[in-house]
Design an enzyme around this catalytic site. Structure first.
Site, short mmCIF file in Angstrom:
data_model
loop_
_atom_site.label_atom_id
_atom_site.label_comp_id
_atom_site.label_asym_id
_atom_site.label_seq_id
_atom_site.Cartn_x
_atom_site.Cartn_y
_atom_site.Cartn_z
CB SER A 1 9.02 4.22 -2.68
OG SER A 1 9.73 5.43 -2.91
CE1 TYR B 1 9.46 4.59 2.59
CE2 TYR B 1 10.53 5.51 0.65
CZ TYR B 1 9.39 5.04 1.28
OH TYR B 1 8.20 5.02 0.60
#
Length: 277
Positions: A135, A148
């Site tokens: 990501s 995250y």
């Protein structure tokens, strides 16, 4: 006729994984697609994809998956696309250590366990591709996404070390760093924050309400969100290029963010990041 190349794709119940599994099948790959729930098998099987159960949090299911796939392929595997993950939203101070561990079990430790099973196979073959769907938050920090972000930063470091350790083996490791992509990721993040964060008693309650409105689709929408085909475009390069790149940035915000991090003074850059919602 040559045997089609084989690949494991994880997290195929929806979003990037579901799209990639079907697109790879269309493009001639033998696809082994994993899901966590039995109900998600039928849709993939209907499209001619070999669908199997696996949960990154369950080591036994990872070992069972690799044994089953290798028994079907005669002990060979050409590629692995680690993709299944979720995003635990919430301010760092509001997340228990247990919640943080759960994030890492799914987004990091499980990925390592599966990758570790596949690396010896690819070493014996003298070739293979391991692609990690990371990501942009594995490169840039973001408020309210500390768990995250931490899991993806860890994934970046581990994967790049592995890429260097595999140099000369014929096995390549690449990271895809998407920004906003259309998927069920947002809905899953909404469930996670409601399940694990005491919103009303947090000092960040007002910020959470704004975040929840956005995640539920009633707030401001992201105009830069792309479809999963944008990820597939770079995935095919990572799988087929003679020497695939270590990093593949996807979406305009991801590319702009990394550029700003390189050229701006750090204090100014983090002030800009703090202003993002």
């Amino acid at each position: 006729m040559a045997e089609p190349k084989s690949i494991i794709v994880t997290g195929c119940s929806s979003g990037i994984g579901a799209y990639a599994a079907r697109a790879l099948k269309r493009d001639g790959w033998r696809v082994f697609a994993t899901v966590r729930k039995t109900d998600d098998l039928a849709g993939l099987e209907k499209d001619g994809i070999e669908a199997l159960l696996m949960d990154y949090r369950d080591e036994a299911s990872i070992f069972a998956l690799t044994q089953e796939v290798l028994s079907r392929t005669g002990g060979r595997l050409d590629a692995l696309f680690n993709n299944g993950a979720y995003g635990q939203a919430g301010a760092v101070e509001d997340l228990s250590t247990a919640v943080l561990r759960e994030q890492f079990e799914t987004n990091f430790f499980g990925w390592h366990t599966l990758t570790q099973q596949i690396v010896p196979v690819m070493r014996r073959q003298g070739e293979g591709r391991i692609v990690q769907c990371s990501s942009i938050l594995g490169l840039l920090p973001y408020r309210w996404r500390g768990a995250y972000t931490a899991s993806k930063y860890a994934l970046e470091g581990l994967s790049l070390a592995l890429r260097m350790e595999l140099d000369g083996s014929g096995v390549f490791v690449s990271l895809i760093e998407p920004g906003p992509i259309e998927s069920r990721f947002t809905a899953n993040a909404l469930d996670a924050i409601r399940r694990n964060v005491d919103v009303e008693h947090s000092v960040h309650a007002e910020d959470y309400r704004r975040q929840l409105a956005r995640l539920s689709g009633t707030g401001k929408k992201n105009p830069h969100k792309l479809g999963p085909d944008a990820v597939y475009k770079v995935l095919t390069h990572a799988l087929t290029a003679r020497r695939p790149r270590p990093h593949y940035l996807v979406t305009k915000p991801a590319k702009q963010g990394t550029l700003l991090k390189r050229v701006l003074p750090s204090d100014l850059f983090y002030r800009i990041m703090r202003s993002l919602d």
